[in-house]
Design a protein around this motif. Structure first.
Motif, PDB file in Angstrom:
ATOM      1  N   GLY A 100     -18.070  16.129   0.858  1.00 29.05           N
ATOM      2  CA  GLY A 100     -19.509  16.426   0.936  1.00 29.05           C
ATOM      3  C   GLY A 100     -20.368  15.639  -0.031  1.00 29.05           C
ATOM      4  N   ASN A 101     -19.751  14.799  -0.866  1.00 33.09           N
ATOM      5  CA  ASN A 101     -20.534  14.139  -1.911  1.00 33.09           C
ATOM      6  C   ASN A 101     -21.289  12.897  -1.455  1.00 33.09           C
ATOM      7  OD1 ASN A 101     -17.607  13.336  -1.937  1.00 33.09           O
ATOM      8  ND2 ASN A 101     -18.433  11.677  -3.178  1.00 33.09           N
ATOM      9  N   ASP A 116     -13.889  14.174  -6.267  1.00 31.87           N
ATOM     10  CA  ASP A 116     -14.234  13.974  -7.676  1.00 31.87           C
ATOM     11  C   ASP A 116     -15.277  15.019  -8.080  1.00 31.87           C
ATOM     12  OD1 ASP A 116     -14.282  11.785 -10.057  1.00 31.87           O
ATOM     13  OD2 ASP A 116     -16.281  12.618  -9.723  1.00 31.87           O
ATOM     14  N   LEU A 172     -12.248  19.336  -4.394  1.00 36.39           N
ATOM     15  CA  LEU A 172     -11.283  19.434  -3.293  1.00 36.39           C
ATOM     16  C   LEU A 172     -10.739  18.057  -2.923  1.00 36.39           C
ATOM     17  CD1 LEU A 172      -9.875  20.959  -0.910  1.00 36.39           C
ATOM     18  CD2 LEU A 172     -11.857  20.332   0.472  1.00 36.39           C
ATOM     19  N   VAL A 225      -8.225  16.825  -0.282  1.00 39.50           N
ATOM     20  CA  VAL A 225      -7.517  17.395   0.880  1.00 39.50           C
ATOM     21  C   VAL A 225      -6.068  16.918   0.971  1.00 39.50           C
ATOM     22  CG1 VAL A 225      -9.631  17.774   2.230  1.00 39.50           C
ATOM     23  CG2 VAL A 225      -8.344  15.625   2.508  1.00 39.50           C
ATOM     24  N   ASN A 283     -14.666  16.990   7.175  1.00 42.02           N
ATOM     25  CA  ASN A 283     -15.347  15.699   7.252  1.00 42.02           C
ATOM     26  C   ASN A 283     -14.647  14.600   6.441  1.00 42.02           C
ATOM     27  OD1 ASN A 283     -17.899  13.835   7.288  1.00 42.02           O
ATOM     28  ND2 ASN A 283     -17.456  14.207   5.120  1.00 42.02           N
ATOM     29  N   GLY A 317     -12.568  11.760   5.037  1.00 45.89           N
ATOM     30  CA  GLY A 317     -11.758  10.791   5.770  1.00 45.89           C
ATOM     31  C   GLY A 317     -11.727   9.459   5.059  1.00 45.89           C
ATOM     32  N   ILE A 318     -10.700   8.671   5.382  1.00 46.96           N
ATOM     33  CA  ILE A 318     -10.588   7.325   4.818  1.00 46.96           C
ATOM     34  C   ILE A 318     -10.308   6.324   5.935  1.00 46.96           C
ATOM     35  CG2 ILE A 318      -9.868   7.976   2.475  1.00 46.96           C
ATOM     36  CD1 ILE A 318      -6.947   7.455   3.340  1.00 46.96           C
ATOM     37  N   VAL A 337     -14.423  16.237  12.036  1.00 45.37           N
ATOM     38  CA  VAL A 337     -15.233  15.024  12.222  1.00 45.37           C
ATOM     39  C   VAL A 337     -14.289  13.894  12.623  1.00 45.37           C
ATOM     40  CG1 VAL A 337     -16.894  13.427  11.228  1.00 45.37           C
ATOM     41  CG2 VAL A 337     -16.974  15.856  10.604  1.00 45.37           C
ATOM     42  N   THR A 338     -14.387  13.523  13.889  1.00 47.80           N
ATOM     43  CA  THR A 338     -13.455  12.555  14.456  1.00 47.80           C
ATOM     44  C   THR A 338     -14.153  11.205  14.657  1.00 47.80           C
ATOM     45  OG1 THR A 338     -11.874  12.212  16.241  1.00 47.80           O
ATOM     46  CG2 THR A 338     -13.921  13.339  16.837  1.00 47.80           C
ATOM     47  N   SER A 339     -13.583  10.370  15.502  1.00 55.23           N
ATOM     48  CA  SER A 339     -14.149   9.038  15.729  1.00 55.23           C
ATOM     49  C   SER A 339     -13.859   8.609  17.162  1.00 55.23           C
ATOM     50  CB  SER A 339     -13.498   8.042  14.766  1.00 55.23           C
ATOM     51  OG  SER A 339     -13.727   6.715  15.195  1.00 55.23           O
ATOM     52  N   TYR A 393      -5.967   4.476  11.324  1.00 52.49           N
ATOM     53  CA  TYR A 393      -7.193   5.271  11.450  1.00 52.49           C
ATOM     54  C   TYR A 393      -7.303   5.834  12.868  1.00 52.49           C
ATOM     55  CZ  TYR A 393     -12.169   6.474  11.214  1.00 52.49           C
ATOM     56  OH  TYR A 393     -13.365   7.146  11.245  1.00 52.49           O
ATOM     57  N   LYS A 448      -7.157   9.868  14.015  1.00 53.34           N
ATOM     58  CA  LYS A 448      -8.243  10.562  14.714  1.00 53.34           C
ATOM     59  C   LYS A 448      -7.783  11.096  16.085  1.00 53.34           C
ATOM     60  CE  LYS A 448     -11.426  10.076  11.497  1.00 53.34           C
ATOM     61  NZ  LYS A 448     -11.996  11.207  10.752  1.00 53.34           N
ATOM     62  N   PRO A 477     -19.337  11.263  15.221  1.00 51.98           N
ATOM     63  CA  PRO A 477     -20.707  11.006  14.763  1.00 51.98           C
ATOM     64  C   PRO A 477     -21.318   9.720  15.310  1.00 51.98           C
ATOM     65  CG  PRO A 477     -19.145  10.435  13.040  1.00 51.98           C
ATOM     66  CD  PRO A 477     -18.338  10.984  14.178  1.00 51.98           C
ATOM     67  N   VAL A 489     -22.041   4.956  12.028  1.00 51.41           N
ATOM     68  CA  VAL A 489     -23.091   5.421  11.116  1.00 51.41           C
ATOM     69  C   VAL A 489     -23.140   4.570   9.837  1.00 51.41           C
ATOM     70  CG1 VAL A 489     -23.876   7.415   9.767  1.00 51.41           C
ATOM     71  CG2 VAL A 489     -22.787   7.772  11.999  1.00 51.41           C
ATOM     72  N   THR A 500     -22.886   4.177   6.470  1.00 49.58           N
ATOM     73  CA  THR A 500     -22.355   4.816   5.253  1.00 49.58           C
ATOM     74  C   THR A 500     -21.482   3.764   4.573  1.00 49.58           C
ATOM     75  OG1 THR A 500     -20.348   5.549   6.372  1.00 49.58           O
ATOM     76  CG2 THR A 500     -22.203   7.087   6.389  1.00 49.58           C
TER      77      THR A 500
HETATM   78  P1  NAP Z   1     -17.594   7.709   3.514  1.00 47.50           P
HETATM   79  O1  NAP Z   1     -18.999   7.387   3.216  1.00 47.50           O
HETATM   80  O2  NAP Z   1     -16.528   6.715   3.192  1.00 47.50           O
HETATM   81  O3  NAP Z   1     -17.248   9.122   2.836  1.00 47.50           O
HETATM   82  C1  NAP Z   1     -15.972   9.643   2.953  1.00 47.50           C
HETATM   83  C2  NAP Z   1     -15.922  10.965   2.221  1.00 47.50           C
HETATM   84  O4  NAP Z   1     -14.589  11.485   2.333  1.00 47.50           O
HETATM   85  C3  NAP Z   1     -16.214  10.825   0.718  1.00 47.50           C
HETATM   86  O5  NAP Z   1     -16.885  11.961   0.264  1.00 47.50           O
HETATM   87  C4  NAP Z   1     -14.819  10.765   0.131  1.00 47.50           C
HETATM   88  O6  NAP Z   1     -14.729  11.166  -1.226  1.00 47.50           O
HETATM   89  C5  NAP Z   1     -14.138  11.783   1.032  1.00 47.50           C
HETATM   90  N1  NAP Z   1     -12.685  11.724   0.887  1.00 47.50           N
HETATM   91  C6  NAP Z   1     -11.848  10.682   1.091  1.00 47.50           C
HETATM   92  N2  NAP Z   1     -10.587  11.039   0.816  1.00 47.50           N
HETATM   93  C7  NAP Z   1     -10.625  12.329   0.412  1.00 47.50           C
HETATM   94  C8  NAP Z   1      -9.661  13.260  -0.014  1.00 47.50           C
HETATM   95  N3  NAP Z   1      -8.357  12.947  -0.126  1.00 47.50           N
HETATM   96  N4  NAP Z   1     -10.048  14.516  -0.329  1.00 47.50           N
HETATM   97  C9  NAP Z   1     -11.340  14.870  -0.232  1.00 47.50           C
HETATM   98  N5  NAP Z   1     -12.320  14.025   0.137  1.00 47.50           N
HETATM   99  C10 NAP Z   1     -11.951  12.771   0.455  1.00 47.50           C
HETATM  100  O7  NAP Z   1     -17.389   8.004   5.069  1.00 47.50           O
HETATM  101  P2  NAP Z   1     -18.388   8.563   6.197  1.00 47.50           P
HETATM  102  O8  NAP Z   1     -18.814   7.403   6.998  1.00 47.50           O
HETATM  103  O9  NAP Z   1     -19.373   9.482   5.619  1.00 47.50           O
HETATM  104  O10 NAP Z   1     -17.334   9.355   7.080  1.00 47.50           O
HETATM  105  C11 NAP Z   1     -17.251  10.763   7.126  1.00 47.50           C
HETATM  106  C12 NAP Z   1     -16.353  11.145   8.282  1.00 47.50           C
HETATM  107  O11 NAP Z   1     -16.886  10.591   9.491  1.00 47.50           O
HETATM  108  C13 NAP Z   1     -14.929  10.578   8.152  1.00 47.50           C
HETATM  109  O12 NAP Z   1     -14.004  11.507   8.624  1.00 47.50           O
HETATM  110  C14 NAP Z   1     -14.960   9.361   9.069  1.00 47.50           C
HETATM  111  O13 NAP Z   1     -13.689   9.034   9.554  1.00 47.50           O
HETATM  112  C15 NAP Z   1     -15.892   9.847  10.173  1.00 47.50           C
HETATM  113  N6  NAP Z   1     -16.524   8.764  10.924  1.00 47.50           N
HETATM  114  C16 NAP Z   1     -17.374   7.898  10.340  1.00 47.50           C
HETATM  115  C17 NAP Z   1     -17.976   6.906  11.114  1.00 47.50           C
HETATM  116  C18 NAP Z   1     -18.951   5.919  10.539  1.00 47.50           C
HETATM  117  O14 NAP Z   1     -19.398   5.032  11.287  1.00 47.50           O
HETATM  118  N7  NAP Z   1     -19.343   6.017   9.297  1.00 47.50           N
HETATM  119  C19 NAP Z   1     -17.669   6.808  12.480  1.00 47.50           C
HETATM  120  C20 NAP Z   1     -16.793   7.713  13.047  1.00 47.50           C
HETATM  121  C21 NAP Z   1     -16.237   8.701  12.265  1.00 47.50           C
HETATM  122  P3  NAP Z   1     -14.899  10.093  -2.436  1.00 47.50           P
HETATM  123  O15 NAP Z   1     -16.365   9.859  -2.614  1.00 47.50           O
HETATM  124  O16 NAP Z   1     -14.240  10.768  -3.590  1.00 47.50           O
HETATM  125  O17 NAP Z   1     -14.171   8.850  -2.002  1.00 47.50           O
END
Ligand code: NAP
Length: 263
Positions: free
Chosen positions: A10-11, A35, A58, A60, A86, A88-89, A130-132, A184, A188, A216, A219, A221
């Protein structure tokens, strides 16, 4: 009674925006982050906007961290109403370690958090994965596609499939075994299948809990990059919609733009 939502990762990114939108609907949000410092800073920004948000640590991928969060939610709030998986890596490269870590966070992380919080969820609870769009079964061989998409797939079968992928990558045989070269994407697909598994497990539970997955879209990010077409506000829309579904809503589905998505 005030509803409680837990949002992993959520950060920042989409997770932070999901926190903002849920809190904007009068829901108390537990902004969970790997963190603690980054989580507190993010929660502070939302709290300064007058939103009801608290930060909790948390990771995960860490069973003890998940258990501690669940204990804290129980002690402080008596349970949860909404869980948004939500976190994901998307790692660079492709090898055994990338496969292991990606499946561990994106698939097993969601399973761990869901399992820890489900016994503590109240009536009409909502679970969102939250998938892809990359979690599309078309990149699997025909037999694997059939196994992952089986209407009565069990959690044990799904867990075995995810472990098999990791083992097949480590043994250098994943292509021959019918997997794509993307951890990845497989994680998903697993998450989409898990959505159906959890939904089936909830049949007869009696609490009216709904479990669905939201894609989503692409996006802007850290993960999606600066050139993605969607804003975080747009990306958070379908997850938030699923998190706040009225009673009798869909169960076990994968959605994009609030409509069922083929996967
Ligand atoms: P992001 O900006 O990279 O943020 C990922 C978040 O997940 C961060 O808060 C990160 O924490 C956290 N995280 C990673 N590993 C973790 C762990 N072991 N335990 C707890 N938290 C952890 O990604 P986003 O784009 O917002 O993506 C969010 C979700 O949407 C993900 O599931 C991603 O697969 C999905 N998604 C994203 C897109 C896109 O285009 N952006 C498209 C499809 C799906 P830290 O800050 O500590 O690293």
């Amino acid at each position: 009674m005030r509803r409680i939502a837990v949002v992993s990762g959520g950060n920042r990114g989409i997770g932070l925006e999901i926190c903002r939108q849920l809190a904007g609907r009068g829901i108390h949000v537990v902004l969970a982050s790997r963190d603690a410092g980054r989580g507190s800073a993010a929660a502070k920004v939302l709290a300064e906007q007058g939103l009801s948000v608290e930060a909790r640590q948390l990771d995960v991928s860490d069973e003890a961290s998940v258990a501690e969060l669940a204990r804290g939610i129980e002690a402080e709030h008596g349970g949860a109403d909404i869980v948004v998986n939500n976190a994901g890596i998307a790692m660079d490269g492709f090898n055994a370690e990338v496969a292991r870590k990606t499946i561990d966070v994106n698939f097993f992380g969601a399973l761990r958090l869901t399992d820890a919080l489900l016994p503590r969820m109240r009536a009409e609870g909502r679970i969102v994965m939250v998938t892809s769009g990359l979690g599309d079964r078309r990149s699997l061989s025909k037999p694997l596609k059939a196994q992952v998409g089986k209407a009565d797939l069990t959690r044990d079968e799904l867990i075995r499939l995810m472990r098999r992928f990791v083992d097949d990558v480590a043994a250098g045989r994943h292509t021959a075994e019918g997997w794509p070269s993307s951890a990845y994407a497989v994680s998903k697909m697993g998450l989409n299948a898990l959505t159906g598994v959890v939904a089936r497990e909830l049949a007869g539970d009696g609490r009216g809990i709904l479990c669905n997955a939201a894609c989503p879209g692409w996006v802007r990010t850290d993960m999606g990059g600066a050139h993605a077409p969607r804003s975080v506000e747009e990306g958070a829309e379908t997850p938030v919609w699923l998190a706040t579904l009225p009673p009798g809503g869909p169960q076990g589905g994968v959605f994009r733009d609030k409509a069922p998505a083929a996967w």
